[in-house]
Motif scaffolding. Structure first.
Motif, PDB file in Angstrom:
ATOM      1  N   ALA A 249      61.937 -55.206 -18.516  1.00 51.35           N
ATOM      2  CA  ALA A 249      61.592 -56.500 -19.111  1.00 51.35           C
ATOM      3  C   ALA A 249      60.731 -56.246 -20.330  1.00 51.35           C
ATOM      4  CB  ALA A 249      60.857 -57.374 -18.101  1.00 51.35           C
ATOM      5  N   SER A 250      61.026 -56.928 -21.432  1.00 49.15           N
ATOM      6  CA  SER A 250      60.397 -56.594 -22.713  1.00 49.15           C
ATOM      7  C   SER A 250      59.892 -57.837 -23.416  1.00 49.15           C
ATOM      8  CB  SER A 250      61.406 -55.855 -23.600  1.00 49.15           C
ATOM      9  OG  SER A 250      60.898 -55.655 -24.900  1.00 49.15           O
ATOM     10  N   ASP A 251      59.081 -57.574 -24.452  1.00 45.99           N
ATOM     11  CA  ASP A 251      58.588 -58.649 -25.304  1.00 45.99           C
ATOM     12  C   ASP A 251      59.640 -59.172 -26.272  1.00 45.99           C
ATOM     13  OD1 ASP A 251      56.239 -58.301 -24.027  1.00 45.99           O
ATOM     14  OD2 ASP A 251      55.130 -57.459 -25.718  1.00 45.99           O
ATOM     15  N   ASP A 252      60.831 -58.537 -26.347  1.00 54.42           N
ATOM     16  CA  ASP A 252      61.878 -59.020 -27.242  1.00 54.42           C
ATOM     17  C   ASP A 252      62.713 -60.127 -26.616  1.00 54.42           C
ATOM     18  OD1 ASP A 252      63.301 -57.694 -25.329  1.00 54.42           O
ATOM     19  OD2 ASP A 252      64.178 -56.192 -26.678  1.00 54.42           O
ATOM     20  N   HIS A 253      62.169 -60.791 -25.585  1.00 54.72           N
ATOM     21  CA  HIS A 253      62.775 -61.964 -24.931  1.00 54.72           C
ATOM     22  C   HIS A 253      64.019 -61.612 -24.136  1.00 54.72           C
ATOM     23  CE1 HIS A 253      61.061 -64.343 -28.633  1.00 54.72           C
ATOM     24  NE2 HIS A 253      60.125 -63.646 -27.976  1.00 54.72           N
ATOM     25  N   SER A 254      64.181 -60.377 -23.683  1.00 51.96           N
ATOM     26  CA  SER A 254      65.385 -59.991 -22.945  1.00 51.96           C
ATOM     27  C   SER A 254      65.022 -59.023 -21.833  1.00 51.96           C
ATOM     28  CB  SER A 254      66.412 -59.346 -23.876  1.00 51.96           C
ATOM     29  OG  SER A 254      65.950 -58.094 -24.336  1.00 51.96           O
ATOM     30  N   TRP A 255      65.922 -58.933 -20.853  1.00 53.64           N
ATOM     31  CA  TRP A 255      65.847 -57.917 -19.805  1.00 53.64           C
ATOM     32  C   TRP A 255      67.144 -57.124 -19.815  1.00 53.64           C
ATOM     33  CZ3 TRP A 255      69.968 -58.569 -16.749  1.00 53.64           C
ATOM     34  CH2 TRP A 255      70.475 -59.866 -16.583  1.00 53.64           C
ATOM     35  N   ARG A 256      67.066 -55.874 -19.346  1.00 50.18           N
ATOM     36  CA  ARG A 256      68.241 -55.007 -19.367  1.00 50.18           C
ATOM     37  C   ARG A 256      68.272 -54.139 -18.118  1.00 50.18           C
ATOM     38  NH1 ARG A 256      68.091 -52.996 -25.758  1.00 50.18           N
ATOM     39  NH2 ARG A 256      68.347 -55.093 -26.647  1.00 50.18           N
ATOM     40  N   LEU A 257      69.500 -53.742 -17.766  1.00 48.97           N
ATOM     41  CA  LEU A 257      69.718 -52.807 -16.660  1.00 48.97           C
ATOM     42  C   LEU A 257      70.228 -51.492 -17.227  1.00 48.97           C
ATOM     43  CD1 LEU A 257      71.378 -55.010 -13.897  1.00 48.97           C
ATOM     44  CD2 LEU A 257      68.980 -54.483 -14.226  1.00 48.97           C
ATOM     45  N   TRP A 258      69.695 -50.374 -16.699  1.00 50.63           N
ATOM     46  CA  TRP A 258      70.021 -49.045 -17.198  1.00 50.63           C
ATOM     47  C   TRP A 258      70.461 -48.156 -16.037  1.00 50.63           C
ATOM     48  CZ3 TRP A 258      69.669 -48.378 -22.457  1.00 50.63           C
ATOM     49  CH2 TRP A 258      68.944 -49.344 -23.150  1.00 50.63           C
ATOM     50  N   ALA A 259      71.558 -47.429 -16.266  1.00 51.45           N
ATOM     51  CA  ALA A 259      71.985 -46.394 -15.326  1.00 51.45           C
ATOM     52  C   ALA A 259      71.237 -45.117 -15.680  1.00 51.45           C
ATOM     53  CB  ALA A 259      73.495 -46.184 -15.394  1.00 51.45           C
ATOM     54  N   LEU A 260      70.381 -44.659 -14.784  1.00 54.83           N
ATOM     55  CA  LEU A 260      69.564 -43.491 -15.078  1.00 54.83           C
ATOM     56  C   LEU A 260      70.447 -42.248 -15.207  1.00 54.83           C
ATOM     57  CD1 LEU A 260      66.493 -44.058 -12.770  1.00 54.83           C
ATOM     58  CD2 LEU A 260      66.727 -44.554 -15.199  1.00 54.83           C
ATOM     59  N   PRO A 261      70.090 -41.310 -16.072  1.00 53.34           N
ATOM     60  CA  PRO A 261      70.937 -40.129 -16.300  1.00 53.34           C
ATOM     61  C   PRO A 261      71.006 -39.242 -15.068  1.00 53.34           C
ATOM     62  CG  PRO A 261      68.820 -39.884 -17.393  1.00 53.34           C
ATOM     63  CD  PRO A 261      68.879 -41.299 -16.907  1.00 53.34           C
ATOM     64  N   ALA A 262      72.203 -38.725 -14.824  1.00 48.63           N
ATOM     65  CA  ALA A 262      72.386 -37.770 -13.728  1.00 48.63           C
ATOM     66  C   ALA A 262      72.006 -36.373 -14.210  1.00 48.63           C
ATOM     67  CB  ALA A 262      73.829 -37.805 -13.235  1.00 48.63           C
ATOM     68  N   ASP A 263      72.211 -35.393 -13.341  1.00 50.98           N
ATOM     69  CA  ASP A 263      71.864 -34.012 -13.708  1.00 50.98           C
ATOM     70  C   ASP A 263      72.709 -33.558 -14.891  1.00 50.98           C
ATOM     71  OD1 ASP A 263      70.118 -34.031 -11.638  1.00 50.98           O
ATOM     72  OD2 ASP A 263      71.497 -33.060 -10.219  1.00 50.98           O
ATOM     73  N   GLY A 264      72.075 -33.020 -15.871  1.00 43.74           N
ATOM     74  CA  GLY A 264      72.786 -32.520 -17.048  1.00 43.74           C
ATOM     75  C   GLY A 264      72.921 -33.534 -18.150  1.00 43.74           C
ATOM     76  N   GLU A 265      72.690 -34.822 -17.881  1.00 48.75           N
ATOM     77  CA  GLU A 265      72.783 -35.834 -18.917  1.00 48.75           C
ATOM     78  C   GLU A 265      71.428 -36.006 -19.590  1.00 48.75           C
ATOM     79  OE1 GLU A 265      74.337 -39.383 -17.342  1.00 48.75           O
ATOM     80  OE2 GLU A 265      76.213 -38.517 -16.658  1.00 48.75           O
ATOM     81  N   LYS A 266      71.486 -36.473 -20.822  1.00 50.36           N
ATOM     82  CA  LYS A 266      70.263 -36.623 -21.593  1.00 50.36           C
ATOM     83  C   LYS A 266      69.953 -38.076 -21.931  1.00 50.36           C
ATOM     84  CE  LYS A 266      69.295 -32.258 -21.819  1.00 50.36           C
ATOM     85  NZ  LYS A 266      68.117 -31.750 -21.096  1.00 50.36           N
ATOM     86  N   VAL A 267      70.933 -38.941 -21.872  1.00 54.98           N
ATOM     87  CA  VAL A 267      70.734 -40.324 -22.293  1.00 54.98           C
ATOM     88  C   VAL A 267      71.215 -41.236 -21.185  1.00 54.98           C
ATOM     89  CG1 VAL A 267      71.254 -42.080 -24.017  1.00 54.98           C
ATOM     90  CG2 VAL A 267      71.055 -39.676 -24.702  1.00 54.98           C
ATOM     91  N   GLY A 268      70.423 -42.268 -20.838  1.00 56.42           N
ATOM     92  CA  GLY A 268      70.846 -43.255 -19.874  1.00 56.42           C
ATOM     93  C   GLY A 268      71.775 -44.274 -20.506  1.00 56.42           C
ATOM     94  N   GLN A 269      72.590 -44.926 -19.676  1.00 54.27           N
ATOM     95  CA  GLN A 269      73.583 -45.878 -20.152  1.00 54.27           C
ATOM     96  C   GLN A 269      73.145 -47.290 -19.779  1.00 54.27           C
ATOM     97  OE1 GLN A 269      77.401 -45.406 -18.419  1.00 54.27           O
ATOM     98  NE2 GLN A 269      78.466 -46.591 -19.968  1.00 54.27           N
ATOM     99  N   MET A 270      73.211 -48.219 -20.718  1.00 51.80           N
ATOM    100  CA  MET A 270      72.853 -49.603 -20.458  1.00 51.80           C
ATOM    101  C   MET A 270      73.985 -50.271 -19.687  1.00 51.80           C
ATOM    102  SD  MET A 270      71.606 -52.639 -23.020  1.00 51.80           S
ATOM    103  CE  MET A 270      73.229 -52.910 -23.721  1.00 51.80           C
ATOM    104  N   VAL A 271      73.635 -50.934 -18.587  1.00 51.18           N
ATOM    105  CA  VAL A 271      74.630 -51.578 -17.740  1.00 51.18           C
ATOM    106  C   VAL A 271      74.889 -52.999 -18.207  1.00 51.18           C
ATOM    107  CG1 VAL A 271      75.156 -52.276 -15.372  1.00 51.18           C
ATOM    108  CG2 VAL A 271      73.934 -50.145 -15.802  1.00 51.18           C
ATOM    109  N   MET A 272      73.858 -53.794 -18.366  1.00 51.64           N
ATOM    110  CA  MET A 272      73.999 -55.181 -18.805  1.00 51.64           C
ATOM    111  C   MET A 272      72.661 -55.673 -19.326  1.00 51.64           C
ATOM    112  SD  MET A 272      74.326 -56.970 -15.048  1.00 51.64           S
ATOM    113  CE  MET A 272      75.689 -55.876 -14.645  1.00 51.64           C
TER     114      MET A 272
END
Length: 591
Positions: free
Chosen positions: A297-320
């Motif tokens: 939850a952020s001050d930019d008036h929005s909330w987001r869901l993130w898929a946390l990176p698995a082993d070997g990944e460097k960047v998480g993926q935004m879900v919605m």
């Protein structure tokens, strides 16, 4: 035959007479009982009422008195004197003198009319008392009927409770037998576990012995041994050294050993991933109950869901993401089932929209998100793509929220000094808790319990029983406003932090004083989070550091990676990863 009939008729007559006599006796007994009650009630009333004064207690009824009064009323005094002289004679001279004095004007001699009036007044009094007695008898009958109905009701309740007790006793016996049936299996599993643990210890000892023997050999023999191993591996390409090691030293997974290894290696945390999640500061993050999915939850008036990176990944993926707020978001909390999300905000506007990001099919289980915006409460439905419900309750911005483990109750705190418990089935406020004298900054339910922990800017913490809405304990010890408080899943321990970087540990069973105090920096400590084992405490600090506190030894270490203050921190489900978010808009994953 006629004699027998007569005898039978006489017996029937005697039976009827006996029945009539018994009924008469019962009526007489009831009448006597009623009269006794009437007498007792009349006596009690007469004790309370002042005694009435009777001018003439007894009036004799005589003809000469009537004639004497009659002549006096007509003013025939001479005739009266002649009558008295002739009536009494010389023997009653003294009595005649007294009667003359009475005729002179002292008082009237009582007559039959006056006596009748007194008897009439007494009869009216008796009638009045009879009416009162009748009313009392009717009221007593009503009370008797009501008491009989209550007795029947309590008798039925007692039978129901007795049946429930018997049913519970039978269930308890069945559960006891069921538990006893599991004891052999538990004993067998424990023996297997001990055997595996001893085997692992023996293998580790053998491994150390082999290593020590290899290190003890001369240096010139080591290349030869490596050459022989390379030749053997070339002769047998299907068996690599790794496979042979796995066969020689089998691994026995043990979750308890994994937690211990994590807790004893606090200093080995390193930054494995950093995601630029929002352009403005992030106020709160929360982890999905079962999946590696994070909400922000952020001050930019929005909330987001993130898929946390698995082993070997460097960047998480935004879900919605969800957009439509007109002001900052202050908190977020996942539903225990994982399909909903509660968020708190400072806005009071209407209108929202949802945007999806391409995700894998196993993340589509998040089909609905419940948004709580208090001032406003919003319900987000992903199938419709809009806000379907809004509720209003708090009068000032809200700072946080927490779900009960049942999933039907949500607690929210606000700057209006109150805590509200929301019934999600009825979409209404169930209870409002009032005790704090300043803004309530955080609330947190103890898992699988009705206990609710709240901290406030009035420098105190309060432990509430959400079922009845009562404050069961108050924690005092902070010298500055409290920002956040959290429970430990491992036991009855709670932690809180304040605006001067002081962290206190509390025993919720003994709220008299803090069990330990830790200095987490010169600036404010914004949030605290326990690891699943309860041995490590993570603190989000405004100086840009995440401080790790060992609960047993109170040793503090730091994780640096944020360019601005850290606002929120949490652990993953196994306690092997620390996730933090801050005012720089980024989410850092430490593993």
């Amino acid at each position: 035959m006629s004699a027998q009939r007569k005898e039978r008729a006489e017996e029937e007559n005697r039976e009827e007479e006996n029945k009539v006599e018994e009924e008469r006796r019962d009526d007489e007994e009831d009448f006597e009982e009623a009269m006794r009650e009437f007498a007792s009630s009349t006596a009690s009333r007469r004790k309370c009422e002042p005694p009435k004064l009777q001018m003439i207690p007894k009036i004799p009824e005589a003809v000469d008195d009537f004639l004497r009064n009659f002549l006096r009323k007509l003013g025939m005094s001479r005739t009266l004197r002649s009558f008295e002289a002739e009536w009494y004679g010389s023997a009653q001279k003294l009595q005649t003198e007294s009667l003359r004095m009475t005729c002179a004007g002292v008082s009237f001699i009582p007559d039959a009319l006056t006596h009748r009036q007194l008897l009439h007044s007494e009869l009216q009094e008796v009638h009045r008392e009879t009416d009162l007695l009748r009313e009392e008898v009717l009221a007593a009958g009503e009370r008797l009927g009501r008491m009989q109905r209550e007795a029947d009701f309590h008798r039925l309740q007692y039978r129901r409770v007795q049946e429930e007790k018997n049913r519970l006793i039978n269930d308890f016996k069945k559960l006891k037998k069921h538990l006893e049936s599991y004891e052999p299996a538990l004993k067998q599993l424990d023996e297997k576990y001990q055997t595996a643990l001893s085997q692992k210890m023996l293998i580790s000892i053998e491994k150390e012995r082999v290593k020590s023997s290899i290190n003890a050999q001369p240096n010139q023999e080591k290349p030869q041994m490596k050459k022989e191993r390379s030749i053997k591996s070339g002769d047998r390409p299907d068996k690599s050294p790794e496979k042979s090691n796995n066969m020689r030293y089998p691994k026995f997974p043990d979750p308890h050993l994994a937690q211990v290894s994590f807790e004893t290696c606090k200093s080995s945390f390193s930054l494995s991933c950093s995601v630029r999640a929002h352009q403005l500061p992030i106020s709160c993050i929360d982890l999905h109950p079962r999946k590696m999915v994070l909400s922000s939850a952020s001050d930019d008036h929005s909330w987001r869901l993130w898929a946390l990176p698995a082993d070997g990944e460097k960047v998480g993926q935004m879900v919605m993401t969800g957009e439509g707020h007109s002001d900052w978001l202050s908190g977020c909390s996942f539903h225990p089932e994982g399909a909903k999300l509660a968020t708190t905000s400072g806005d009071s506007t209407v209108g929202s929209s949802l945007h999806y990001s391409p995700v894998s099919s196993d993340l589509l289980v998040l089909s609905m998100i419940l948004g709580r915006f208090l001032l406003q409460v919003r319900l987000w439905d992903f199938s419709r793509g809009c806000c379907v419900l809004m509720l209003a309750g708090h009068t000032q911005p809200t700072w946080g929220c927490s779900f009960h483990s049942c999933g039907h109750l949500l607690a929210s705190c606000s700057a209006d000094r109150t805590i509200k418990l929301w019934d999600l089935n009825r979409a209404s406020c169930h209870l409002t808790l009032r005790r704090h004298t300043a803004s309530v900054n955080s609330v947190r339910f103890l898992p699988f319990s009705d206990l609710l922990l709240a901290c406030s800017a009035d420098k105190t913490l309060a432990l509430w029983d959400a079922k009845v809405g009562l404050c069961v304990a108050t924690f005092q010890g902070h010298q500055h406003p409290c920002n956040h408080a959290a429970f430990s899943l491992a036991g009855g321990i709670a932690a809180s932090c304040d605006t001067c970087g002081v962290v206190k540990l509390w025993d919720i069973r003994k709220p008299s004083s803090a069990t330990a105090t830790v200095e987490a920096g010169q600036q404010a400590a914004n949030q605290v989070a326990f690891s699943p084992s309860g041995k490590t405490l993570a603190v989000a600090c405004s100086d840009g550091l995440v401080r790790m506190v060992d609960v047993a030894s109170l040793v503090v270490s730091s994780l640096s990676g944020h360019s601005d203050g850290v606002q929120s921190v949490t652990f993953d489900h196994k306690g092997e990863t620390v996730i933090s978010a801050g005012s720089d808009g980024s989410i850092n994953v430490w593993s």
